[in-house]
Design a protein around this motif. Structure first.
Motif, PDB file in Angstrom:
ATOM      1  N   GLU A   1      26.040 -29.551  -4.928  1.00 43.53           N
ATOM      2  CA  GLU A   1      25.651 -29.173  -6.286  1.00 43.53           C
ATOM      3  C   GLU A   1      26.699 -28.248  -6.909  1.00 43.53           C
ATOM      4  O   GLU A   1      26.998 -28.331  -8.104  1.00 43.53           O
ATOM      5  CB  GLU A   1      24.281 -28.497  -6.282  1.00 43.53           C
ATOM      6  CG  GLU A   1      23.746 -28.221  -7.679  1.00 43.53           C
ATOM      7  CD  GLU A   1      22.323 -27.698  -7.680  1.00 43.53           C
ATOM      8  OE1 GLU A   1      21.710 -27.673  -8.766  1.00 43.53           O
ATOM      9  OE2 GLU A   1      21.822 -27.314  -6.602  1.00 43.53           O
ATOM     10  N   ILE A   2      27.275 -27.363  -6.103  1.00 44.92           N
ATOM     11  CA  ILE A   2      28.339 -26.490  -6.604  1.00 44.92           C
ATOM     12  C   ILE A   2      29.519 -27.332  -7.068  1.00 44.92           C
ATOM     13  O   ILE A   2      30.064 -27.132  -8.165  1.00 44.92           O
ATOM     14  CB  ILE A   2      28.764 -25.483  -5.518  1.00 44.92           C
ATOM     15  CG1 ILE A   2      27.644 -24.465  -5.281  1.00 44.92           C
ATOM     16  CG2 ILE A   2      30.057 -24.774  -5.919  1.00 44.92           C
ATOM     17  CD1 ILE A   2      27.888 -23.556  -4.095  1.00 44.92           C
ATOM     18  N   ALA A   3      29.930 -28.298  -6.253  1.00 42.95           N
ATOM     19  CA  ALA A   3      31.057 -29.162  -6.622  1.00 42.95           C
ATOM     20  C   ALA A   3      30.765 -29.941  -7.898  1.00 42.95           C
ATOM     21  O   ALA A   3      31.643 -30.099  -8.768  1.00 42.95           O
ATOM     22  CB  ALA A   3      31.383 -30.110  -5.474  1.00 42.95           C
ATOM     23  N   ALA A   4      29.540 -30.446  -8.019  1.00 42.29           N
ATOM     24  CA  ALA A   4      29.166 -31.192  -9.216  1.00 42.29           C
ATOM     25  C   ALA A   4      29.192 -30.306 -10.459  1.00 42.29           C
ATOM     26  O   ALA A   4      29.589 -30.746 -11.548  1.00 42.29           O
ATOM     27  CB  ALA A   4      27.783 -31.812  -9.036  1.00 42.29           C
ATOM     28  N   THR A   5      28.787 -29.050 -10.294  1.00 43.92           N
ATOM     29  CA  THR A   5      28.786 -28.119 -11.424  1.00 43.92           C
ATOM     30  C   THR A   5      30.206 -27.798 -11.864  1.00 43.92           C
ATOM     31  O   THR A   5      30.498 -27.718 -13.066  1.00 43.92           O
ATOM     32  CB  THR A   5      28.033 -26.833 -11.044  1.00 43.92           C
ATOM     33  OG1 THR A   5      26.693 -27.175 -10.645  1.00 43.92           O
ATOM     34  CG2 THR A   5      27.973 -25.864 -12.208  1.00 43.92           C
ATOM     35  N   VAL A   6      31.111 -27.630 -10.918  1.00 41.69           N
ATOM     36  CA  VAL A   6      32.524 -27.420 -11.255  1.00 41.69           C
ATOM     37  C   VAL A   6      33.031 -28.602 -12.078  1.00 41.69           C
ATOM     38  O   VAL A   6      33.698 -28.425 -13.112  1.00 41.69           O
ATOM     39  CB  VAL A   6      33.367 -27.234  -9.977  1.00 41.69           C
ATOM     40  CG1 VAL A   6      34.861 -27.269 -10.306  1.00 41.69           C
ATOM     41  CG2 VAL A   6      33.007 -25.925  -9.279  1.00 41.69           C
TER      42      VAL A   6
END
Length: 366
Positions: free
Chosen positions: A154-159
């Motif tokens: 989810e962190i990667a997707a938010t970036v």
């Protein structure tokens, strides 16, 4: 670089008419589809006398929302509506950048299909509420709930969503973007040890807590260029449960990292209420030495305070928030020393033209 508040300023490739910035201010007039209001082009164009406009905070994608009727910049309809805004501002000779945000834990399940909002850690922000519109159409404050901890995917997707939103902003005609890493929202939640208790590569040490901001900035600058990218910080504001054991040490590292990444602008938000805490002069001096780009400050500034910091070379531009609500021609009023109108607090969030586009300008021919 010293200079008057009313003198022209070169910001990267942009020639600005003065050093006055319209600060980002949530006005909550978008539709439920997060499309900016039809009144937004007029609202921003009325204020195009600012050297630079920073828009209201704008969602980067689904799941980033924390307040009702705030705009997004991730669907074709949203991008088209923002294009009308930038066209209107540019026709008046203004410059405008989009502030991009993800609210993180400052949200509510109503915006997440009933699920808890995402955050670095599952820590409820004390005494924090969001503005939301109920089923009857009336807006009011609603307490936040305990969030859930984001996983790596989810962190990667938010970036990636930050980068996509930045690209959308440029496609919509914006002159750049400002990443909202202030005021208790997602990026700042990763930065501070009071809201980030992770034990993985995004938590613990200062370098680990800097990782999310670093990845967002790297992705955004790769998408649109560092010269179009700015970041807003609020080192001493503790609203929305923000705390850190060493704010000076943390934000000195943040400033150094952002300088190394080549971002064009740093925008420091200071307390803007009575008896608020201004940034200590020594902090300003150190951060000025360590950041080679443009420094903007905001926080209930008067012309006199603004001119003093400009003359000292500690800042390059000064932002004004609420005075711009009721004074669409604020730079002209400040230049001529004219009285300022007071904004109507009851029309700050939600509604239509009243308290939004109906504030008159003074006759500027005298």
């Amino acid at each position: 670089m010293s200079g008057s508040l009313f003198s022209p300023y070169r910001l990267g490739g942009l020639e600005l008419s003065n050093r006055i910035v319209m600060a980002p201010m949530t006005r909550a007039r978008a539709g439920e589809d997060e499309v900016p209001s039809d009144l937004a082009p007029a609202y921003y164009a009325q204020r195009a006398g600012a050297g630079l406009i920073v828009t209201e905070a704008t969602q980067i994608g689904p799941g980033a929302k924390g307040y009702s009727r705030t705009p997004g910049i991730y669907t074709p309809a949203q991008i088209a509506a923002w294009s009308a805004v930038t066209d209107a501002v540019h026709r008046r000779g203004g410059r405008i950048v989009a502030q991009l945000w993800h609210t993180g834990r400052v949200s509510h399940p109503m915006f997440h299909g009933g699920a808890k909002p995402p955050a670095p850690s599952a820590i409820l922000p004390a005494d924090t509420a969001i503005w939301a519109v109920g089923p009857d159409g009336t807006g009011g404050m609603v307490p936040c709930v305990e969030p859930r901890e984001m996983d790596g995917a989810e962190i990667a997707a938010t970036v990636s969503r930050f980068a996509a939103a930045a690209a959308n902003a440029v496609a919509a005609g914006f002159d750049g973007v400002e990443l909202h890493a202030a005021n208790g929202y997602l990026i700042e939640q990763f930065l501070r040890d009071g809201s980030n208790r992770r034990t993985d590569r995004y938590g613990g040490s200062v370098d680990n807590r800097l990782r999310f901001l670093t990845e967002v900035v790297e992705a955004v600058t790769a998408a649109i260029g560092a010269e179009r990218t700015g970041v807003r910080l609020s080192p001493l504001i503790t609203l929305k449960g923000m705390s850190d054991g060493d704010p000076y040490g943390l934000f000195t590292r943040v400033v150094e990292r952002l300088d190394a990444l080549g971002v064009a602008r740093l925008h420091f938000a200071e307390d803007d209420w009575d008896n608020g805490t201004p940034l200590p002069m020594e902090w300003r001096k150190v951060w000025r030495e360590r950041f080679r780009g443009t420094i903007i400050v905001a926080g209930r500034y008067t012309v006199e305070r603004a001119e003093a910091l400009l003359e000292a070379g500690l800042v390059d531009m000064v932002a004004f928030g609420r005075p711009f609500v009721a004074n669409p021609d604020l730079p002209e009023r400040l230049r001529r020393g004219l009285p300022l109108a007071e904004f109507r607090a009851d029309s700050l969030f939600g509604g239509g033209a009243a308290g939004y586009t109906d504030y008159p300008a003074v006759d500027s021919t005298g």
